[in-house]
Design a protein around this motif. Structure first.
Motif, short mmCIF file in Angstrom:
data_model
loop_
_atom_site.label_atom_id
_atom_site.label_comp_id
_atom_site.label_asym_id
_atom_site.label_seq_id
_atom_site.Cartn_x
_atom_site.Cartn_y
_atom_site.Cartn_z
N GLU B 314 29.33 34.09 33.75
CA GLU B 314 29.44 34.15 32.28
C GLU B 314 30.61 35.05 31.89
O GLU B 314 31.31 34.79 30.91
CB GLU B 314 28.13 34.65 31.68
N TRP B 315 30.81 36.10 32.67
CA TRP B 315 31.96 36.98 32.42
C TRP B 315 33.26 36.19 32.59
O TRP B 315 34.12 36.22 31.72
CB TRP B 315 31.89 38.16 33.40
N ILE B 316 33.36 35.45 33.66
CA ILE B 316 34.59 34.68 33.90
C ILE B 316 34.78 33.64 32.80
O ILE B 316 35.88 33.46 32.29
CB ILE B 316 34.57 34.00 35.28
N ASP B 317 33.69 33.00 32.38
CA ASP B 317 33.81 32.02 31.29
C ASP B 317 34.41 32.68 30.06
O ASP B 317 35.18 32.07 29.33
CB ASP B 317 32.44 31.43 30.93
N ARG B 318 34.06 33.92 29.82
CA ARG B 318 34.58 34.59 28.62
C ARG B 318 36.04 34.97 28.78
O ARG B 318 36.86 34.70 27.90
CB ARG B 318 33.74 35.83 28.29
N ILE B 319 36.39 35.55 29.91
CA ILE B 319 37.78 36.04 30.05
C ILE B 319 38.71 34.94 30.55
O ILE B 319 39.93 35.06 30.42
CB ILE B 319 37.86 37.25 31.00
N GLY B 320 38.15 33.89 31.12
CA GLY B 320 39.00 32.80 31.60
C GLY B 320 39.42 33.00 33.05
O GLY B 320 39.54 34.12 33.53
N TRP B 321 39.65 31.89 33.72
CA TRP B 321 40.00 31.95 35.14
C TRP B 321 41.34 32.60 35.42
O TRP B 321 41.48 33.33 36.41
CB TRP B 321 39.90 30.56 35.77
N PRO B 322 42.35 32.36 34.59
CA PRO B 322 43.63 33.03 34.89
C PRO B 322 43.42 34.54 35.04
O PRO B 322 43.92 35.16 35.98
CB PRO B 322 44.49 32.71 33.67
N ARG B 323 42.62 35.11 34.13
CA ARG B 323 42.44 36.55 34.19
C ARG B 323 41.55 36.97 35.35
O ARG B 323 41.73 38.04 35.93
CB ARG B 323 41.85 37.05 32.88
N PHE B 324 40.62 36.12 35.75
CA PHE B 324 39.80 36.44 36.93
C PHE B 324 40.70 36.61 38.15
O PHE B 324 40.56 37.57 38.91
CB PHE B 324 38.76 35.35 37.19
N PHE B 325 41.63 35.69 38.32
CA PHE B 325 42.50 35.78 39.50
C PHE B 325 43.39 37.02 39.44
O PHE B 325 43.63 37.67 40.44
CB PHE B 325 43.32 34.49 39.66
N GLU B 326 43.83 37.37 38.23
CA GLU B 326 44.61 38.61 38.10
C GLU B 326 43.75 39.82 38.44
O GLU B 326 44.12 40.65 39.27
CB GLU B 326 45.10 38.77 36.65
N ALA B 327 42.59 39.88 37.81
CA ALA B 327 41.74 41.08 37.94
C ALA B 327 41.31 41.30 39.39
O ALA B 327 41.07 42.43 39.82
CB ALA B 327 40.51 40.95 37.04
N THR B 328 41.20 40.20 40.16
CA THR B 328 40.74 40.35 41.54
C THR B 328 41.90 40.27 42.52
O THR B 328 41.70 40.32 43.74
CB THR B 328 39.75 39.21 41.89
N ASP B 329 43.10 40.11 41.98
CA ASP B 329 44.30 39.98 42.81
C ASP B 329 44.15 38.87 43.86
O ASP B 329 44.55 39.01 45.01
CB ASP B 329 44.62 41.32 43.49
N LEU B 330 43.55 37.77 43.44
CA LEU B 330 43.44 36.60 44.31
C LEU B 330 44.41 35.54 43.80
O LEU B 330 44.88 35.61 42.66
CB LEU B 330 42.01 36.05 44.29
N THR B 331 44.73 34.58 44.64
CA THR B 331 45.74 33.59 44.27
C THR B 331 45.12 32.23 43.99
O THR B 331 44.31 31.74 44.77
CB THR B 331 46.79 33.44 45.40
N PHE B 332 45.52 31.66 42.85
CA PHE B 332 45.08 30.30 42.50
C PHE B 332 45.96 29.31 43.26
O PHE B 332 47.18 29.39 43.20
CB PHE B 332 45.22 30.08 40.99
N THR B 333 45.32 28.42 44.00
CA THR B 333 46.08 27.49 44.84
C THR B 333 45.72 26.04 44.53
O THR B 333 44.78 25.77 43.78
CB THR B 333 45.74 27.70 46.33
#
Ligand code: SRM
Ligand code: SRM
Ligand code: SRM
Ligand code: SRM
Ligand code: SF4
Ligand code: SF4
Ligand code: SF4
Ligand code: SF4
Ligand code: SF4
Ligand code: SF4
Ligand code: SF4
Ligand code: SF4
Lengths: 419, 355, 419, 355
Positions: B314-333
């Motif tokens: 639910e947190w990710i739904d609110r902030i959006g996936w782009p920000r999830f990848f930033e916040a966790t320093d993971l890469t969208f592939t």
């Protein structure tokens, strides 16, 4: 000539469409049919006759064929009557699709000239406008198609699209009269379509390809649902907030109105109303949906760093069911000439890829379903972005042994990749 | 061997095994609170009160540990014990005064008290190398290693909401959906032991089991065997269970993937599947440090930014996936973009974009 | 016997799992392996050896087979070692799945008896509990499987499910200790499973079939995602609100806390906080998600008219990707004995339909995808309800010539149809 | 016939055809308001103001009507006219004082002033029996009949938000998605004129066009023809365009279906498809009264219950489908449950239920 003696057909059913407050096309058709002085009068009498016949029998009586003008492969929709014996004068009733200006602006002068031409060569029936954005001059004999087109062409107008080709486009009024507009729709509309007139006039694609241009997310041209390539205006920096106007709005409408109609209606809940009646915007979370700006048009405005979001694949029902376009470029700036060129090149790459990879009678949306978004992006050279998905995959059914290279590529792109 | 016929008694009646206070107030509870992490305080409509103390266990218990738990139950909890669906042990006591000593006894015995409320509970546990016939990694070891790392979040209630973790030792996912799921992900097609296929495998069954129809019957050096179309195969391992000679497990190429945002409850949002966060993590026993590092990174990002009651997804739904990848320093592939059936539903069919 | 002289294997890798605050299964395994007095000591030494070997080589070494007990077709998970030469004592290491009480309640006495039995016939290793809800007695020789089972059976416990059969079920603690519980989970759990023991003990279905029982929408047993038939407690009348407790809660936590954590978090926005700190609930729009009740456990409570919602089709990844259960009965009351019987009959009809219509190795969720929800409902005799969909179809691709009859049927059902 | 080569001029520059005030302030508008239904008041950054008056037309215009519109443009609007994407005409004027007389002139000439803001605008219009080669109903007639009925909602702004209607004379849906879409729905498989198929149709093309592969080549009394598997055919009509002898249109069995909740804008919620509300409505020219009756029922339910700014589909999302069917007195049937590709995504995978 004997035609003038032709009688008006009895149209008891159509007559029922002459009452009521809405302007009646039947009355218009009759006006034309009664224009005895005019060459189209007999044609329109028989047209009314055939239409009445359709109303009686609940069936259509037109069939297609091939009719065109010199030098072009499309743009005319040929119609031949299946009941020509009964209605000979409207045996041929073709439509010419002519492209209007971007935004559908006219002087009365040019409209009158169009009427004159259409009186001379056609039926006097004009549809303003077709759902794709053409002026449709409806009702022309095969013989008159060429002279009619020549006249419109001399007037400065060109043929629209039909068949498996680039189609006539639409852009919203945007820059011309709308404060929400985030890019110059007219410029982009003309730049793209006029660059690819060959694709438009000479059908050579697997199926139709449509562009639509909307200046903001309100999408007044239905681009996302109704075009292969939807060009939607947006902005990348912070929305502009005129706090004085916000206060004024709150004062006028009341806090609860603002909370119920603005604050709580933001899809990502990134608005909050301060106790001092100022508006706070979590711009990182704003998805540029336009709602708050729509409601508070005086106080709020898109930011300064404007450009477009591109979506590909919108279409209607054939043959997989309706499809929406999906994001292929979250943001392309439109400031410099290079930016405009990039958009043109990208459009070319996309149409080329479509031409080479789509199956016959397959639209871009169906092609994406078949080959996958990734192959499309690689094919047209667009960088990947998480904004292209609502969420990442939920299933492990993919072969991932290229993971490390892919991560390296994406990281490299991020530091220095365009878009 | 005895010729005894089974007494087909089924699921036993729980009453003889339930704490008397639960039996007495069965179906008549009024409300509850959590006086401290690991402790629940339930009050019945008639005013009866019961305190529950929850503690973590290793699930794979030796009789010694079970007896230790029984001793504690006898000393503090009237001889009753229950286990939760996540393999935590629970003791019910009638007096608040019994709570502290019970907690102490459990802690002293090495069973951490916690797992309640907005904490990380025990990881849902599978079999792995200890017992399953198809695992590419262990289960008990992964769980133990991770719970050591996450212990602080088990004994405290300081997350925005519950955080549930599961781990699965093959792509079948017996561990199930979770806020964070740690699952095996094979990255190479099975190597086939052609000498065995003929005798060991029902070839039509195996062929039918492949989700992408990548398996064909074949004759290999005279013997009936199978072959895999490597362009189709997406390395799911479904063929391995019915046909062990299709060796999917590989010490090097069987990797670990981490998934986020799964949810079972219907509270607020509907139940949701977990989504791919990151893959290709080495399967690195005995302590899988790379997994722990990433899991903690995700948990911290969630902890820092989520609102109360927001589950991870639910947190990710609110902030959006782009920000999830930033916040966790993971890469969208490209692997994050679904290409399985119905993939289109996961694409962004709108101009809603976050910058 | 010589086995007692057997040495402890060196387990440098496993040893690393003995440190740290979480209880260590390795320490437990070693304890058993060192229990020289006990018959299982050698077996556990070799088990540790094989497990260490797995940690070194990153591979598993068990294979299946067929082992069972007299009269039953399943419930034992046979494991034979592929490296028996190196680790002979654990060459056979089968698991017995035994069903605990609903809610997993034990007396210390019965647990100790189980330990005694497992010391005598097994490895001394017990998993409490498996993900489906069984007690897993892990590590038994083929010879000892029968006597071990006999002893557990004498103690009053029965074998759990395995293979293509009805499986062991789980129910949340519910009625026993939870104020949210909307039905008697233990009664329904036992009623269903014990009614279908033949389906559970003698695998004869296309694939596994699981029930899970949760007393409310919090779904503490993961029923919707992890069972074929999810039985979820709910209520049909209005939620109970204790306004005094609401006021007390607001007083304690503050209005903004209540607004941010309760009011604005309702998925259907059907809560509003009055200026007098009372709570208004739009019960027609409440979807029984439980959130507000979870937060204000003292002030809010499910209504009086309680029952269950049924969902069918939840499962994990094989072979179409994970599936969630979907609603097949929005509300079934559970008051009278008839209500309970209806649920049992419905369960029978559903399993029969599954047995007859599913393909081999196809789960209920996959079957629904293949045949469509409507065929399932008709097959098991459940009335249609709009609550079964998130939204109606978006495509016209269906033949509708039975429309009028269908409308008549649905109207008839509505006036007097059960559900 | 002239041998003239076309001047490939493409889309003309709009500037010569745009009202000077729009040209002058191109890209520099600041805000707008709606002083009354049918009238927009836009203010530019430099303070310039322009009033726009919008009026409905029949779209299929005879030159007489076009000239009438031109006369009005000359008298009141400096000789400039534009049309909206929904075939409404718009006049721009520089002074507020010109608004009232312009509105009067339009109304007197029979062009209703309205269609702005939270009103029902012109129905998006297709060809039907007037010109298309595959329609099962008319377009202009359906639009005229319905707009007569909805006229009051066109000239007023009293709905919760915009309400857009489309109508399509075959299942292809040129009219597009809409809050309320009125579309042809065939209910019987095509009858085949076997004598013609051989000559008229590219058989492989037709076979490829069928979404459910229901068409097979066949020899019928000696002639090469096609046959339809009636158990597969869902009567979409896709085969009719490429092969007119596959007669899908039927005066009796080609019915009308009404769909609700389509949305194009990205405002608030993402764009959405319309969903089936009711089908099997008779195709009843010249005024389609059954359609009008149901459409009005839906509009009234929406008007009574929706919040400001809620589009029809957003309103239904809030109150739920069970209540939509109650409020409109329509019946939920098995045909409403999707069974097309990806249907599962439309099922309720949660215990969220409304009573
Ligand atoms: C004239 C027009 C309706 C109108 O009265 O406004 C129209 C009329 C026809 N459309 Fe359309 N479509 C018209 C806009 C649309 C739109 C709306 C849009 O462009 O925004 C759509 C939905 C968007 C899209 O492209 O999907 C549309 C989706 C179709 C389709 C379905 C395409 C698909 O992939 O699903 C077909 C079928 C086909 O192309 O084979 C189709 C086919 C046709 C044909 C050519 C029927 C046929 O196959 O013979 C119709 C010719 C009628 C005639 O006699 O002139 N028409 N058609 C519109 C074009 C006028 C113009 O040029 O301005
Ligand atoms: C004991 C147990 C049931 C059992 O029969 O064993 C249980 C017991 C309670 N659950 Fe649960 N839940 C239990 C597993 C679950 C699960 C299943 C799981 O963990 O795999 C879920 C679904 C998780 C998910 O969505 O993935 C679950 C989702 C909830 C929720 C919903 C949380 C949310 O907001 O999404 C609540 C509501 C709440 O927390 O107030 C809840 C609430 C509760 C309450 C407060 C109910 C009550 O009033 O007594 C109980 C104490 C919770 C606590 O720990 O603070 N329980 N609860 C299970 C303890 C597992 C453990 O040892 O950690
Ligand atoms: C033991 C257990 C994991 C654990 O350590 O707790 C387990 C272990 C196995 N599961 Fe599982 N599953 C276990 C709960 C689950 C669950 C969770 C649940 O029941 O809530 C699931 C997900 C829910 C579901 O049913 O889908 C689950 C989904 C599977 C599947 C995938 C089924 C599917 O349709 O996708 C398989 C594969 C199969 O059945 O062919 C499977 C197969 C297996 C097999 C039999 C592997 C095989 O095919 O040989 C494993 C045997 C391991 C062993 O040696 O004992 N197991 N399995 C769980 C059963 C213990 C018990 O009886 O209490
Ligand atoms: C003139 C026109 C553009 C054009 O180039 O022709 C236009 C003009 C405006 N639109 Fe639009 N929209 C126009 C078609 C559309 C369409 C397309 C359609 O009707 O098929 C849509 C998408 C509808 C949908 O979602 O299905 C559309 C969705 C909007 C919205 C979003 C409404 C919403 O909340 O969903 C706004 C925002 C608003 O209303 O404030 C908007 C706002 C506006 C504004 C207020 C923009 C502005 O500041 O000037 C313009 C006056 C609107 C009014 O009527 O009050 N316009 N607008 C189109 C008039 C059509 C007509 O004659 O009725
Ligand atoms: S799409 Fe946006 S910019 Fe274009 S007219 Fe509509 S509101 Fe204005
Ligand atoms: S534009 Fe839309 S998303 Fe952005 S703040 Fe306004 S309402 Fe929210
Ligand atoms: S997840 Fe796979 S490997 Fe692990 S226990 Fe389940 S089936 Fe076996
Ligand atoms: S691994 Fe999966 S995809 Fe590959 S062959 Fe085996 S079953 Fe098919
Ligand atoms: S599912 Fe509901 S009733 Fe059952 S334990 Fe969880 S919260 Fe209580
Ligand atoms: S239970 Fe859920 S849906 Fe119902 S009122 Fe409370 S929060 Fe809203
Ligand atoms: S909807 Fe169908 S019938 Fe109507 S114009 Fe479009 S293609 Fe022709
Ligand atoms: S009507 Fe549609 S489904 Fe039926 S045969 Fe023609 S194309 Fe196929």
């Amino acid at each position: 000539m004997t035609d003038t003696k032709k009688k008006m057909p009895a149209t008891p059913l159509l007559d029922k469409l002459e009452t009521g407050p809405w302007p009646s096309f039947v009355t218009g058709l009759k006006r034309l049919a009664n224009d005895e002085a005019k060459p189209y009068a007999p044609m329109m009498k028989d047209l009314l006759g055939q239409l009445e016949h359709s109303y009686e029998t609940r069936k259509g009586y037109w069939k297609g064929g091939t009719v065109g003008v010199l030098g072009y492969g499309g743009g005319v929709i040929p119609r031949f009557s299946e009941v020509a014996e009964q209605f000979p004068a409207s045996a041929e009733f073709h439509t010419l699709r002519i492209m209007p200006t971007a935004g559908m602006h006219y002087t009365t002068d040019v409209l009158r000239k169009m009427c004159d031409i259409w009186e001379e060569f056609g039926s006097g029936l004009i549809a303003l406008h077709g759902q794709s954005g053409d002026i449709m001059f409806q009702g022309c004999t095969t013989a008159n198609v060429q002279p009619a087109f020549d006249a419109f062409n001399e007037l400065g107008f060109d043929m629209g699209g039909a068949g498996p080709a680039l189609r006539t486009s639409m852009s919203c009024i945007g820059h011309a009269r709308c404060e929400h507009s985030c890019y110059d729709e007219q410029r982009v509309h003309r730049m793209i379509i006029n660059e690819f007139l060959d694709e438009l006039h000479r059908p050579a694609m697997p199926y139709k390809f449509k562009f639509k241009f909307s200046g903001c997310a309100n999408d007044c041209t239905n681009a996302v649902q109704r075009s292969d390539m939807a060009v939607i205006g947006t902005w990348r920096d912070d929305m502009k907030v005129d706090q004085a106007e916000v206060k004024a709005f709150v004062a006028k409408k009341g806090r609860s109105y603002v909370i119920d109609n603005v604050i709580t209606r933001c899809p990502t809940h990134c608005l909050s109303l301060g106790d001092d009646d100022t508006l706070k915007v979590d711009n990182r979370n704003c998805v540029r949906c336009m709602h708050c700006i729509n409601v508070m048009t005086k106080a709020l405005e898109p930011g300064d760093e404007r450009g477009v979001t591109l979506l590909l694949g919108g279409k209607r029902t054939l043959k997989v069911g309706d499809l929406l376009g999906t994001v292929i470029a979250p943001f392309l700036p439109l400031n410099t000439d290079e930016d405009y060129e990039y958009l043109t090149d990208l459009s070319r790459r996309t149409m080329d890829f479509f031409a080479e990879n789509a199956l016959e009678h397959e639209r871009t949306g169906e092609m994406i379903e078949r080959i996958g978004l990734i192959n499309l992006l690689e094919g047209i050279g667009l960088p990947l972005d998480p904004n292209m998905v609502s969420h990442p995959r939920t299933n492990p059914y993919v072969r991932m042994d290229g993971w490390d290279e892919e991560v390296a590529t994406q990281k490299a792109l991020k530091n220095g990749g365009k878009s | 061997m005895s010729a005894r016929k089974p007494v087909e008694c089924g699921v036993p009646d729980a009453v003889p095994y339930m704490h008397p206070l639960l039996t007495k107030n069965y179906g008549n509870w009024k409300w509850h609170e959590r006086p401290r992490p690991g402790v629940l305080h339930h009050v019945a409509k008639n005013g009866d009160e019961v305190w529950t103390v929850r503690a973590g266990t290793q699930r794979q218990l030796d009789v010694g540990s079970v007896r230790k738990l029984c001793d504690i139950g006898d000393r503090f909890a009237d001889g009753f014990i229950r286990f939760t669906v996540r393999s935590n042990v629970e003791y019910m006591v009638a007096k608040e005064s019994q709570v502290a000593p019970l907690c102490k006894a459990l802690t002293d015995a090495g069973f951490p008290v916690g797992g309640t409320g907005n904490s990380i509970s025990m990881i849902s546990h599978t079999q792995g190398w200890l017992h399953c016939d198809i695992p590419a990694t262990d289960a008990s070891g992964v769980v133990k290693a991770l719970m050591d790392e996450l212990h602080e979040e088990f004994v405290n209630e300081r997350l925005p909401n519950k955080l549930r973790i599961s781990s699965s030792c093959c792509e079948i996912n017996c561990g199930g959906q979770a806020d964070i799921a740690i699952n095996m992900q094979h990255t190479k097609p099975p190597r086939i032991n052609h000498d065995l296929v003929g005798n060991v495998c029902e070839r039509p069954t195996v062929i039918a089991r492949c989700p992408v129809a990548a398996i064909r019957p074949a004759m290999v050096n005279g013997k009936p065997s199978l072959e895999v179309d490597e362009r189709k195969c997406m390395c799911c391992g479904a063929c391995f269970a019915p046909c062990p000679p299709m060796m999917i497990n590989d010490p090097e190429h069987s990797k670990i993937a981490i998934w986020v945002g799964g949810k079972h409850s219907n509270a607020r949002s509907k139940p949701a599947f977990h989504k791919l966060a990151v893959a290709n993590i080495p399967n690195n026993p005995p302590r899988w440090p790379e997994v722990a590092e990433i899991v903690k990174r995700i948990i911290h990002a969630y902890k820092d930014d989520a609102h109360d009651w927001e589950r991870l997804g639910e947190w990710i739904d609110r902030i959006g996936w782009p920000r999830f990848f930033e916040a966790t320093d993971l890469t969208f592939t490209k692997y994050h973009v679904d290409n399985w059936r119905g993939a289109r539903a996961s694409l962004n069919a709108s101009s809603h974009v976050r910058f």
